[in-house]
Design a protein around this motif. Structure first.
Motif, short mmCIF file in Angstrom:
data_model
loop_
_atom_site.label_atom_id
_atom_site.label_comp_id
_atom_site.label_asym_id
_atom_site.label_seq_id
_atom_site.Cartn_x
_atom_site.Cartn_y
_atom_site.Cartn_z
N THR A 681 71.33 -18.18 58.97
CA THR A 681 72.07 -18.44 60.21
C THR A 681 71.11 -18.54 61.39
O THR A 681 71.19 -19.45 62.22
N ARG A 682 70.18 -17.60 61.43
CA ARG A 682 69.20 -17.58 62.53
C ARG A 682 68.32 -18.82 62.51
O ARG A 682 67.96 -19.36 63.56
N SER A 765 57.69 -13.36 62.78
CA SER A 765 58.17 -13.94 64.03
C SER A 765 57.85 -12.94 65.13
O SER A 765 57.90 -11.73 64.89
N PRO A 766 57.49 -13.40 66.32
CA PRO A 766 57.17 -12.45 67.40
C PRO A 766 58.30 -11.48 67.71
O PRO A 766 58.06 -10.39 68.22
N ALA A 767 59.54 -11.87 67.38
CA ALA A 767 60.68 -11.01 67.67
C ALA A 767 61.02 -10.06 66.53
O ALA A 767 61.89 -9.19 66.68
N ASP A 768 60.35 -10.20 65.38
CA ASP A 768 60.68 -9.41 64.20
C ASP A 768 59.90 -8.10 64.17
O ASP A 768 58.82 -7.98 64.75
N ALA A 769 60.46 -7.14 63.42
CA ALA A 769 59.75 -5.89 63.16
C ALA A 769 58.57 -6.15 62.23
O ALA A 769 58.52 -7.16 61.52
N PHE A 770 57.62 -5.23 62.22
CA PHE A 770 56.46 -5.37 61.34
C PHE A 770 56.86 -5.12 59.89
O PHE A 770 57.71 -4.28 59.60
N LYS A 771 56.24 -5.86 59.01
CA LYS A 771 56.35 -5.65 57.57
C LYS A 771 54.96 -5.34 57.03
O LYS A 771 53.96 -5.47 57.74
N THR A 772 54.87 -4.92 55.77
CA THR A 772 53.57 -4.60 55.19
C THR A 772 53.30 -5.44 53.95
O THR A 772 54.23 -5.77 53.20
N ARG A 773 52.05 -5.81 53.76
CA ARG A 773 51.59 -6.43 52.52
C ARG A 773 50.72 -5.48 51.72
O ARG A 773 50.25 -5.83 50.64
N LEU A 774 50.49 -4.29 52.23
CA LEU A 774 49.57 -3.37 51.59
C LEU A 774 50.19 -2.80 50.32
O LEU A 774 51.09 -1.96 50.37
#
Length: 895
Positions: A681-682, A765-774
């Motif tokens: 939707t976004r 996205s600049p508006a999104d929370a951080f995620k991790t790839r670690l």
């Protein structure tokens, strides 16, 4: 700092990969020579790396360990977060390039230099240097700066700097022959080089050397290895399949089927687990997992000593790289068949005999699609250096060029022609081809160059340095440098070939761009006390298209006692969008992994028929994405901090630890497809459906195909370059080196090199929370928590032996507990991966030797992964070596 500790600090990095007493002795013999060490423009002893974490790797020791290419050197670095092997070119339009990627920040944020100067970025992509363009046969050493260096080399040295340094002068000759034979089918390697040189700079005032190197590797098919022979492993969540199969599937309204279902035509075509009326194609079983590769390199250098204070040199390289790879037979979709057609599947249950059908047909009779990529790189550098009035100076001019093309060699067909022949009743998409039909299919085949690209870099640079006054810790020094650089890029498609072969994922485009870069930098070395040295640097770069930026750097080295040195640095970085980031041609291609349309499929991957969903078209299929540049990109900016220590408790043992912390904002990348579909939707404006395409967009309407043209099916997803957000990562680099004289039993060296990543957080996205790839596979890739190499080297008289252990930690796989495939949840961990290499060498003289060895001694398979970001399935080719156990021999003869 004591000369013993200085020497051992550099020896750590050498021993990490070479683990050789001989290498340490070679360094000792040259420790009084003043040269430029990567990370500084001020000349100093090679045994003094100052405040920065630098690894110095002797290339000759690597050659005797079975390393046969520049990309293999990069793969061995603990700070490198991905494999650079040619396997990554399978199913992509990379042109067979291989790249370096320090810290997992991306290949475009690792600066690659040759003899301290830049190289042109690879013509396709135009964002990073192709490692294949570096002349492996004449590399003398590799200096790896595991720190940003924007204030010294330019604004884009964010993830680190890798400086390949060739022989400066050479006399004599050497012929080298190499061969590698895997224990399983495919993948054999062969190589040979000859290097000759003459002239003594001190006596004759000239030196000239030249080298020719040729290498080749045979392909490995997916069927040649058990871990890759199928892409359909349902019990483990691997669904490397396509709804375009052979015999073909058809749709009619919201229904459809396959005349051969449910039996289908095994083993390549099998029953669809969510719809027994359809078949799916095991595309990954038909591909190459390692391509055919042929490389040639010609390199040379002429040096003329004008007098005791001035020297001129001219160096040049010419490299060619041919990469041939095969993927699944061509899929042709959007074929319209009327009920009057002689091959209309009248007996299929539920079919309406009065309505046309739309067919998707995998062109198995045409054979696998074969891509051929050809690239060339030329580089010419003139350099004048010397001393004037006490100032060291260096003035140079560079011309560097990269050209590449990507071509259809075999297996591709003219999709409009095939559609017309089926519609006319001349081709049967539901059965084996007759000789007459095979002749038509042969006529349908198309070959030719899809695109040509060229990139050039022209530059002039000058720098001066001098010791300017005395301080309590020694003489202070200054370096001043300036550079002017012009970069250009151009990419053109062969429109007739592109339009005839839509499955190749190209679109007609003719793009290009250029920029000018001017730079001025100053560096100060201030030994303010016998225990404290300060390095200050400031550089201003002015981009004609991205503006001006000024980046500072400060480095500190503190030695409170003879056995301990503490070092730290801080710098900022600014990476202007590459020309390809801005101007890359728009191209539509298939995703590597199967996806579900969030509008037309439910959470279990079944079609929502009330919305117009069709299983064979919308669920578990490979949607298409439109990649391309973005002229509105902002520059990437970074801040890097390091803090480390080197400790020598006894003369035979040296330990080091370095903490690094990098913060990056406005990262240039593409929005991950999974993120887009999970937030449909976004991101609705980026999901372009067939019924939204304008009539003028004939290329993409053709891809939507006949009866689908006005349907709600996904036409393509927009994944153009954009500034997707920030990255925050930090960790530790650890190393240790120990040497022991065994008396009458020779010498033993032990070494350890490791990178531990503490954090890798990022945004989509600049508006999104951080995620991790670690330790988690997220949005197409993973960052390893641990990578380390352990090595041991023994030497006695003319004999030598090496044992190396390479290890990387495991991680959470792509599919997690929320992923549902065929009604079942899948998740798991990818196992850690450890390879052991062993070799032995006998030296008849300094330049004549024989080495025998085995790589991957225990024939360890790549760990299982259910990733779907690459064409290969069942493992991840970016982080593993699919070759298996391989025996190698290297014979060198000096004259």
């Amino acid at each position: 700092m004591s000369s013993s500790l200085q020497l051992r600090r550099v020896s750590i990095a050498t021993a990490i990969l070479a683990a050789s007493i001989g290498a340490a002795q070679a360094q000792s013999a040259t420790q009084l020579e003043r040269i430029e060490i990567t990370g500084s423009a001020i000349k100093r002893s090679i045994s003094d790396e100052g405040a920065l974490p630098i690894s110095i790797i002797k290339a000759e020791e690597l050659r005797q360990s079975g390393v046969t290419s520049v990309e293999q050197i990069i793969d061995l670095l603990a700070s490198s977060q991905s494999s650079s092997t040619g396997s990554n070119s399978i199913g992509s339009s990379t042109g067979g390039a291989a790249y370096a990627n320090l810290r997992g920040l991306g290949t475009n944020k690792t600066l690659v230099l040759l003899n301290g100067r830049r190289m042109t970025a690879f013509a396709f992509g135009a964002t990073a240097v192709d490692l294949n363009s570096i002349p492996f046969a004449v590399i003398d050493r590799v200096e790896v700066l595991r720190d940003g260096a924007s204030a010294v080399y330019g604004t884009d040295a964010i993830g680190g700097v890798i400086n390949f340094i060739t022989k400066t002068s050479y006399r004599g000759g050497q012929v080298v022959v190499e061969a590698t034979r895997p224990s399983e089918d495919g993948g054999k390697k062969e190589g040979a080089s000859v290097t000759v040189g003459f002239g003594d700079l001190e006596k004759d005032r000239i030196n000239f050397w030249a080298s020719y190197d040729k290498r080749r590797q045979d392909r490995v098919r997916a069927l040649d290895r058990d871990f890759s022979k199928t892409g359909i492993i349902r019990e483990r969540g691997v669904a490397g399949s396509s709804g375009t199969t052979f015999p073909g599937n058809f749709t009619q309204g919201t229904g459809g089927g396959n005349p051969s279902a449910p039996g289908c035509q095994a083993p390549l075509s099998v029953s669809n687990p969510t719809n027994a009326a359809n078949c799916i194609f095991d595309f990954s079983s038909t591909i190459d997992i390692i391509p055919d590769v042929d490389q040639e390199t010609l390199a040379g250098r002429f040096t003329f000593k004008l007098n005791e204070n001035h020297q001129f040199s001219l160096e040049g390289t010419q490299t060619t790289n041919d990469n041939t790879s095969r993927v699944a037979p061509d899929p042709v979709t959007g074929i319209t068949m009327q009920p009057s057609n002689p091959f209309f599947p009248r007996t299929t249950p539920g079919i309406n005999l009065t309505q046309p059908i739309s067919v998707g047909w995998r062109m198995v009779p045409a054979g696998p699609r074969t891509n051929g990529a050809h690239s060339e790189a030329q580089r010419l550098v003139g350099d004048l250096s010397g001393v004037v009035l006490g100032w060291d100076y260096k003035v140079g001019a560079l011309y560097s060029r990269s050209t590449a093309n990507d071509a259809a060699v075999d297996g591709y067909v003219n999709a409009p022609f095939v559609r017309a022949q089926v519609a006319a009743g001349n081709l049967n998409p539901f059965g084996e081809a007759t000789p007459a039909q095979l002749a038509i299919i042969q006529q349908a085949k198309r070959a030719g160059v899809f695109a040509n690209a060229v990139g050039t870099t022209k530059s002039v640079d000058a720098r001066i340095s001098k010791e300017i006054f005395d301080l309590p810790g020694g003489p202070a020094a200054i370096a001043i440098g300036t550079e002017f650089r012009k970069e250009s890029y151009k990419s053109d498609t062969n429109d007739a070939v592109v339009l005839a072969i839509p499955s190749a994922g190209r679109s007609p485009n003719h793009v290009g761009g250029e920029r000018d870069v001017k730079a001025l930098g100053v560096e100060l070395l201030l030994p303010v006390h016998k225990m404290l040295e300060v390095q200050l640097a400031l550089r201003t770069d002015d981009y004609s298209d991205a503006g001006r930026t000024t980046n500072p750097k400060i480095g500190l080295r503190f030695q409170p006692m003879k056995e301990l040195a503490i070092r730290s640095s801080y710098n900022t970085g600014f990476r202007a969008p590459a020309l390809d980031d801005l101007y890359a041609p728009l191209a539509v291609t298939f995703t590597a992994g199967a996806k579900n349309d969030p509008l037309l499929c439910d959470a279990q991957g079944k079609p929502i028929t009330s919305a117009g969903g069709i299983a064979s078209r919308d669920c578990g299929q490979q949607p298409q994405v439109q990649n391309g540049g973005n002229a509105n990109l902002k520059p990437e900016k970074s801040k890097t901090f390091t803090l480390g220590a080197v400790f020598e408790p006894i003369k035979a043992l040296t330990l080091s630890v370095d903490y690094w912390n990098i913060k990056l904002r406005d990262q240039i990348d593409v929005l991950p497809v999974d993120t887009m579909l999970a937030n449909s939707t976004r991101y609705a404006d980026r999901i372009i459906r067939c019924n939204q395409l304008p009539a003028a967009d004939q290329v993409n309407l053709q891809r939507c195909g006949g009866l689908w043209a006005n349907s709600p099916a996904i036409g393509y997803l927009i994944t153009h370059n954009e500034n997707i957000g920030r990255v925050k990562t930090d960790g530790l680099d650890l190393s240790a080196a120990y040497s022991q004289n065994l008396g009458g039993y020779g010498n033993l060296s032990l070494a350890y090199d490791a990178t531990y990543v503490h954090k890798y957080d990022y945004q989509t996205s600049p508006a999104d929370a951080f995620k991790t790839r670690l330790g988690y596979y997220n949005d197409g890739s993973v960052v390893f928590r641990w990578k380390h190499n352990v090595s041991a080297a023994w030497a006695m008289n003319n004999w030598g032996a090496r044992l190396a252990i390479r290890h990387q930690s495991g991680y959470r796989d792509q599919n997690d507990p929320t992923t549902v495939v065929g009604g079942a949840s899948f998740y798991g961990n990818v196992d850690s991966y450890t390879l052991v290499d062993l070799s032995g060498t006998y030296k008849f003289s300094k330049a004549t030797s024989v080495t025998l060895g085995v790589k991957n001694l225990f024939d360890t398979d790549p760990p299982f992964s259910n990733q779907s970001s690459r064409s290969q399935r069942g493992y991840d080719p970016r982080y593993s070596d699919p070759l298996g156990r391989a025996f190698f021999v290297r014979a060198a003869y000096g004259f």
